[in-house]
Design a protein around this motif. Structure first.
Motif, PDB file in Angstrom:
ATOM      1  N   THR A  16       4.809 -43.451 115.848  1.00  0.00           N
ATOM      2  CA  THR A  16       4.124 -42.790 115.363  1.00  0.00           C
ATOM      3  C   THR A  16       4.342 -41.158 115.111  1.00  0.00           C
ATOM      4  OG1 THR A  16       2.339 -44.387 115.756  1.00  0.00           O
ATOM      5  CG2 THR A  16       1.509 -42.168 115.195  1.00  0.00           C
ATOM      6  N   ASN A  66       0.568 -46.116 111.701  1.00  0.00           N
ATOM      7  CA  ASN A  66      -0.109 -46.851 112.545  1.00  0.00           C
ATOM      8  C   ASN A  66      -0.655 -48.161 112.243  1.00  0.00           C
ATOM      9  OD1 ASN A  66      -1.638 -43.879 113.264  1.00  0.00           O
ATOM     10  ND2 ASN A  66      -0.912 -44.981 114.895  1.00  0.00           N
ATOM     11  N   ASP A  92      -1.387 -50.324 117.691  1.00  0.00           N
ATOM     12  CA  ASP A  92      -2.426 -49.793 117.146  1.00  0.00           C
ATOM     13  C   ASP A  92      -3.336 -50.775 116.462  1.00  0.00           C
ATOM     14  OD1 ASP A  92      -0.875 -47.371 116.594  1.00  0.00           O
ATOM     15  OD2 ASP A  92       0.465 -48.666 115.129  1.00  0.00           O
ATOM     16  N   ASN A 150      -6.700 -41.725 114.770  1.00  0.00           N
ATOM     17  CA  ASN A 150      -6.082 -42.820 115.442  1.00  0.00           C
ATOM     18  C   ASN A 150      -6.529 -43.886 115.294  1.00  0.00           C
ATOM     19  OD1 ASN A 150      -7.905 -43.472 117.448  1.00  0.00           O
ATOM     20  ND2 ASN A 150      -7.073 -41.721 118.576  1.00  0.00           N
TER      21      ASN A 150
END
Length: 419
Positions: free
Chosen positions: A213, A302, A307, A400
């Protein structure tokens, strides 16, 4: 004067003992990468130049992922062009519907990138493979065409910024927060044509998915590439994936950096980037409460298994808010299978999410989640430019996976620590 990791790799591939920032070199390539948007342009240039040979059928990867499964006639025609070229030149690593994935997740998964290698790809997020200690960078389709034919590319040796990580990530904080914080600190042009070289004891706490990432979004700070040192976690990831010999590099103790940025992972908060730049960052405390209409969890940034685990941990036993659409896109077929085995897909479906086959889809406003006028999405993707996911009046907030999932439940930008 010592060299950085990137400079050592480029020196080796140029057949030189030393290089210095600003020097132009021609280097041998270990992999040339293209997708369904950029490869047709490269093929046109390849044919226009009268080229009839490729340098190595095993060192070219063509992955249909941006508009695939094809969203319209034009996308289908582009993919057909790539299929024909791959068949004509017997490209070993050609990935189509059913076995493809988002390219920057699929390449490392398939073992096509390794430490110390030099990789170019006709996609700006090719810098992802720096997570493995490789030099990888995005190029134009003309450079891709030349690379496919010759196995060579010209590089201007970049100077570097050293990013020293200390401490350890806290719950609900991930690699996405590290890179958003960094971009917010130095700006979208803060590392223009430089190498972002990550170091420090904090690297050890980062999973490989965190590192992918971070390296993936090096380009959002203008960087030529992002690169991590190779450690036991890297070697464990490579085991069973890469059988060919590889040789990692380390920066010299006296390597020269333009600057050093220190990030204290212990103090790092969940971080978001508000419209319309990845550098327009805020902590979640500063942004929570903003209404949203869509959530996207996926992309080359992600869409990996860690994730999905983070998002599922938040969504388990909860429901997506009534007026919110939540789209989950595992980045590869293997990630989908692994997520199914762990029960993650069931959690997403029971929460009211739509789960897609691997595709870049909504990240670039391609398909599978384009916004309407005035809508706002919170997304785990990498760019929130004006019109990126729909009309110029739409907005994207970068976050995120845990923050995105919490926001899907709350119907507004939300802190997962407060659910």
């Amino acid at each position: 004067m010592g060299m950085t990791m990137t400079q050592k790799i480029l020196a080796r591939h140029a057949g030189l003992k030393t290089v210095e920032a600003g020097q132009l070199v021609e280097g041998k390539l270990d992999l040339v990468l293209g997708n369904d948007i950029t490869t047709p342009v490269a093929i046109a240039e390849f044919n226009k130049a009268g080229l009839t040979r490729i340098f190595d059928q095993d060192r070219i990867a063509l992955i249909l992922d941006h508009y695939t499964p094809c969203k319209d006639i034009k996308a289908a025609q582009l993919c057909a062009t790539v299929r024909e070229f791959a068949k004509q030149y017997q490209i070993t690593h050609f990935y189509d519907v059913g076995d493809m994935g988002v390219e920057h997740a699929l390449v490392p998964e398939k073992g096509l990138a390794a430490p110390g290698e030099a990789i170019i790809g006709a996609d700006s997020h090719t810098c992802t493979y720096g997570a493995l200690g490789a030099f990888s960078t995005g190029v134009g389709s003309t450079d891709m065409a030349a690379g496919m034919a010759t196995g060579l590319a010209w590089f201007k040796i970049p100077s570097a910024i050293k990013v020293t990580l200390k401490g350890k990530l806290q719950p609900y904080v991930s690699g996405k927060d590290v890179i958003l914080h960094l971009i917010g600190t130095i700006g979208v042009d803060g590392a223009l044509y430089k190498s972002l070289e990550f170091a420090g004891e904090g690297v050890a706490c980062l999973s490989m998915d965190d590192r992918f990432t971070i390296a993936n979004m090096a380009i959002e700070a203008g960087a030529k590439n992002g690169i991590f040192p190779v450690d036991d976690r890297t070697r464990s990831y490579l085991a069973g994936r890469v059988s060919r010999p590889w040789e990692a590099v380390e920066a010299d103790p006296d390597a020269v950096y333009d600057q050093e940025v220190v990030i204290d992972l212990d103090a790092l908060e969940p971080t978001v980037a508000l419209p319309h730049l990845p550098s327009n960052t805020r902590t979640i405390r500063q942004a929570e409460g903003m209404p949203i209409q869509q959530v996207v969890i996926g992309s080359c940034t992600n869409g990996r298994l860690d994730d999905l685990r983070q998002a599922a941990a938040v969504l388990k036993g909860r429901k997506v808010a009534q007026d919110v659409r939540c789209i989950v896109i595992p980045a590869t077929q293997q990630i989908t299978l692994d997520a199914m085995k762990e029960g993650l897909i069931q959690i997403f479906l029971e929460a009211g999410c739509a789960v897609s086959t691997p595709t870049c889809g909504p990240c670039l406003g391609g398909h599978m989640g384009v916004l309407s006028d005035g809508e706002r999405a919170i997304s785990t993707t990498n760019r929130n430019f004006v019109g990126r996911m729909g009309p110029v009046s739409s907005e994207i907030i970068l976050a995120n996976p845990a923050v995105a999932a919490a926001s899907a439940v709350a119907g507004v930008v939300a802190d997962p620590r407060k659910l």
